[in-house]
Design a protein around this motif. Structure first.
Motif, PDB file in Angstrom:
ATOM      1  N   GLY A 296      -7.492   6.520  12.719  1.00 60.14           N
ATOM      2  CA  GLY A 296      -7.621   6.297  11.288  1.00 60.14           C
ATOM      3  C   GLY A 296      -8.209   4.937  10.974  1.00 60.14           C
ATOM      4  N   GLY A 297      -8.779   4.771   9.839  1.00 60.20           N
ATOM      5  CA  GLY A 297      -9.379   3.510   9.440  1.00 60.20           C
ATOM      6  C   GLY A 297      -8.344   2.504   8.959  1.00 60.20           C
ATOM      7  N   PHE A 298      -8.845   1.304   8.640  1.00 62.07           N
ATOM      8  CA  PHE A 298      -7.946   0.226   8.220  1.00 62.07           C
ATOM      9  C   PHE A 298      -7.220   0.588   6.922  1.00 62.07           C
ATOM     10  N   ASP A 299      -7.915   1.325   6.060  1.00 60.54           N
ATOM     11  CA  ASP A 299      -7.300   1.684   4.782  1.00 60.54           C
ATOM     12  C   ASP A 299      -6.086   2.580   4.964  1.00 60.54           C
ATOM     13  N   SER A 300      -6.049   3.377   6.025  1.00 61.05           N
ATOM     14  CA  SER A 300      -4.915   4.260   6.265  1.00 61.05           C
ATOM     15  C   SER A 300      -3.826   3.569   7.074  1.00 61.05           C
ATOM     16  N   ILE A 301      -4.219   2.573   7.887  1.00 64.30           N
ATOM     17  CA  ILE A 301      -3.241   1.883   8.739  1.00 64.30           C
ATOM     18  C   ILE A 301      -2.420   0.885   7.934  1.00 64.30           C
ATOM     19  N   THR A 302      -3.045   0.175   6.999  1.00 63.64           N
ATOM     20  CA  THR A 302      -2.354  -0.867   6.246  1.00 63.64           C
ATOM     21  C   THR A 302      -1.152  -0.339   5.467  1.00 63.64           C
ATOM     22  N   PRO A 303      -1.284   0.748   4.696  1.00 65.02           N
ATOM     23  CA  PRO A 303      -0.092   1.258   3.999  1.00 65.02           C
ATOM     24  C   PRO A 303       1.023   1.671   4.953  1.00 65.02           C
ATOM     25  N   ALA A 304       0.638   2.252   6.098  1.00 65.31           N
ATOM     26  CA  ALA A 304       1.655   2.669   7.067  1.00 65.31           C
ATOM     27  C   ALA A 304       2.387   1.456   7.633  1.00 65.31           C
ATOM     28  N   ALA A 305       1.651   0.378   7.970  1.00 61.03           N
ATOM     29  CA  ALA A 305       2.274  -0.832   8.500  1.00 61.03           C
ATOM     30  C   ALA A 305       3.208  -1.456   7.470  1.00 61.03           C
ATOM     31  N   ILE A 306       2.785  -1.462   6.204  1.00 65.48           N
ATOM     32  CA  ILE A 306       3.632  -2.017   5.146  1.00 65.48           C
ATOM     33  C   ILE A 306       4.890  -1.177   4.978  1.00 65.48           C
ATOM     34  N   LEU A 307       4.743   0.147   5.060  1.00 66.75           N
ATOM     35  CA  LEU A 307       5.897   1.036   4.909  1.00 66.75           C
ATOM     36  C   LEU A 307       6.912   0.815   6.037  1.00 66.75           C
ATOM     37  N   VAL A 308       6.398   0.651   7.271  1.00 68.00           N
ATOM     38  CA  VAL A 308       7.301   0.380   8.393  1.00 68.00           C
ATOM     39  C   VAL A 308       7.993  -0.971   8.203  1.00 68.00           C
ATOM     40  N   ALA A 309       7.244  -1.983   7.714  1.00 64.36           N
ATOM     41  CA  ALA A 309       7.831  -3.310   7.491  1.00 64.36           C
ATOM     42  C   ALA A 309       8.926  -3.263   6.424  1.00 64.36           C
ATOM     43  N   VAL A 310       8.682  -2.539   5.335  1.00 66.62           N
ATOM     44  CA  VAL A 310       9.691  -2.430   4.274  1.00 66.62           C
ATOM     45  C   VAL A 310      10.943  -1.726   4.799  1.00 66.62           C
ATOM     46  N   THR A 311      10.751  -0.677   5.595  1.00 69.25           N
ATOM     47  CA  THR A 311      11.895   0.034   6.172  1.00 69.25           C
ATOM     48  C   THR A 311      12.710  -0.883   7.085  1.00 69.25           C
ATOM     49  N   ALA A 312      11.994  -1.665   7.922  1.00 72.74           N
ATOM     50  CA  ALA A 312      12.686  -2.589   8.833  1.00 72.74           C
ATOM     51  C   ALA A 312      13.442  -3.663   8.051  1.00 72.74           C
ATOM     52  N   LEU A 313      12.832  -4.194   6.988  1.00 69.05           N
ATOM     53  CA  LEU A 313      13.511  -5.215   6.180  1.00 69.05           C
ATOM     54  C   LEU A 313      14.741  -4.642   5.485  1.00 69.05           C
ATOM     55  N   LEU A 314      14.622  -3.401   5.015  1.00 73.22           N
ATOM     56  CA  LEU A 314      15.778  -2.760   4.387  1.00 73.22           C
ATOM     57  C   LEU A 314      16.926  -2.619   5.387  1.00 73.22           C
ATOM     58  N   GLY A 315      16.613  -2.153   6.591  1.00 70.21           N
ATOM     59  CA  GLY A 315      17.646  -2.028   7.611  1.00 70.21           C
ATOM     60  C   GLY A 315      18.236  -3.375   8.007  1.00 70.21           C
ATOM     61  N   TYR A 316      17.391  -4.401   8.093  1.00 72.46           N
ATOM     62  CA  TYR A 316      17.886  -5.738   8.446  1.00 72.46           C
ATOM     63  C   TYR A 316      18.832  -6.276   7.376  1.00 72.46           C
ATOM     64  N   ASN A 317      18.505  -6.040   6.120  1.00 72.73           N
ATOM     65  CA  ASN A 317      19.391  -6.476   5.030  1.00 72.73           C
ATOM     66  C   ASN A 317      20.734  -5.743   5.082  1.00 72.73           C
ATOM     67  N   VAL A 318      20.690  -4.451   5.361  1.00 79.13           N
ATOM     68  CA  VAL A 318      21.936  -3.692   5.488  1.00 79.13           C
ATOM     69  C   VAL A 318      22.754  -4.227   6.656  1.00 79.13           C
TER      70      VAL A 318
END
Length: 428
Positions: free
Chosen positions: A172-194
């Protein structure tokens, strides 16, 4: 050439995430997430339904079914055998079932599943611009969340870094990878806060338990000190009287069997009284079921008995009571009794045969206790006791301090005086 510390730290994080890392034990589950099963319906060995487990099973079934629907009907896709396609669907859905007990292992399996299913996603033309299909992305995000909740920060960072590297390797191109990377980062931050919140809650609970244990230990020490004071007061007074009478009775009897027997009866009565009080105090320790002896503690109502014992030991005691001494709080009455008892015991030991003045009065909101004795007149054949410093005055000070009162003790002329002022606070 040494690598920068940041790169070394990142390399260790990647190693922990991919190979050597271990997850922490699971946090205690909230009771609200467990539904008890009625006894009549308990056909299985467990007695409650875990809603998290049920949710994981539901996600697994939906994801696995969607992945199979995502594949062509004939089970083949441009050279990929049918079993390969079924395996990719299984690899992307099974980690949901493993994330509760083995979150890192579940993430590693999910990572392999994402690598396997990404080429198939490209062949099918993508779905929503994502590098992996949505049915495979949901389990992956759930597993990343579980890793962030159960693993230390370095492992979580390593998991996110590896996820981004895998996304960069997808077609996939950069446009498809960036949202996925951000989504994984948000999920990880949510779990870290919990995780941070749960760890703080556990630390707070541990501190509360330690505080409760410290308070319990302090209460135990205070109870032991109280019992030690009570035992000292009982033993010191009665043993002093018994010892003095044991010396004086044969001299007073002067061969008279009747007087000797009477003196021995008094010694026996004092011994039984001392044993009774000691049993009452020690009974609190010996009761295996935690019951407390309900026998009343001595108070000012037993002053006549106390003075009588002192007189039988050779002291000349003048007792003076003034003011309203009825209705005193139990702690004040007991402390006044024990202070008087200890003062008389000291006079018996250090000034046998002395004249003792006991004055107890209540004025306003205080109870005044004053015990004064002179140098004494030891009887022939009785030696004046000069025992070393004991715990009597220390126990008096502790009792008075417990009631926020004041105490004076010291020589007066050729004798000794003790004065205590005990505040009278009505019990509510």
């Amino acid at each position: 050439m040494e690598l920068p510390a940041g790169l070394v730290w990142l390399a260790r994080s990647l190693t922990l995430a991919v190979a050597t890392g271990r997850a922490d034990p699971p946090f205690p589950r909230s009771r609200r997430l467990r539904i008890p099963i009625p006894a009549a319906l308990r056909l299985l060995p467990f007695h409650a339904v875990d809603l998290v487990v049920v949710a994981n099973l539901l996600v697994f079934w939906l994801v696995y079914g969607e992945d199979l629907r995502f594949l062509p009907g004939d089970g083949r896709l441009l050279g990929y055998p049918g079993w390969w396609l079924s395996l990719s669907a299984l690899l992307s859905s099974v980690p949901v079932l493993l994330r509760e007990h083995w979150p890192l292992a579940a993430w590693r399996i999910s990572l392999v599943g994402a690598c396997v299913i990404a080429p198939i996603q490209e062949i099918l033309g993508g779905a929503g611009g994502m590098p992996v299909p949505l049915p495979a992305a949901v389990p992956y995000l759930l597993v990343v969340y579980s890793v962030a909740v159960r693993c230390e920060r370095r492992i979580t960072l390593g998991v996110w870094t590896v996820s981004v590297l895998v996304l960069l390797s997808t077609p996939g191109g950069f446009d498809s990878i960036t949202p996925a990377a951000i989504l994984v980062a948000v999920t990880a931050l949510l779990g870290y806060n919990v995780r941070s919140r749960r760890l703080a809650t556990l630390r707070l609970a541990q501190e509360e338990r330690r505080s409760e244990q410290a308070l319990a230990a302090q209460a135990t020490l205070e109870e032991r000190a109280r019992i030690a004071r009570e035992l000292h007061d009982v033993v010191a007074h009665h043993m002093s009287v018994i010892a003095i009478q044991a010396e004086a009775v044969p001299l007073q009897a002067a061969g008279d069997v009747g007087r000797l027997e009477e003196g021995l009866r008094e010694i026996r009565a004092l011994s039984l009284s001392a044993m009774t009080e000691m049993r009452r105090v020690i009974g609190v320790l010996r009761d295996a079921e935690g019951r407390v002896d309900t026998a009343p503690q001595p108070g000012l109502g037993r002053l006549d008995e106390l003075v009588g014992n002192a007189r039988s030991a050779g002291l000349t005691v003048a007792l003076s009571l003034s003011g309203d001494l009825t209705g005193l709080p139990e702690a004040v009455s007991l402390s006044a009794y024990r202070i008087t008892q200890e003062a008389l015991s000291n006079a018996m030991r250090h000034a046998p045969g002395s004249d003792v003045s006991v004055r107890i009065s209540r004025s306003g909101g205080a109870l005044n206790v004053n015990v004064t004795n002179d140098a004494g007149r030891p009887s022939p054949g009785t030696a004046q006791r000069t025992a070393g410093p004991g715990h009597g005055l220390v126990g008096m000070r502790e009792r008075v301090a417990m009631l926020d009162g004041r105490l004076w003790a010291g020589p007066v002329g050729t004798g000794f005086a003790i004065t205590a002022i005990l505040p009278v606070v009505e019990e509510t």
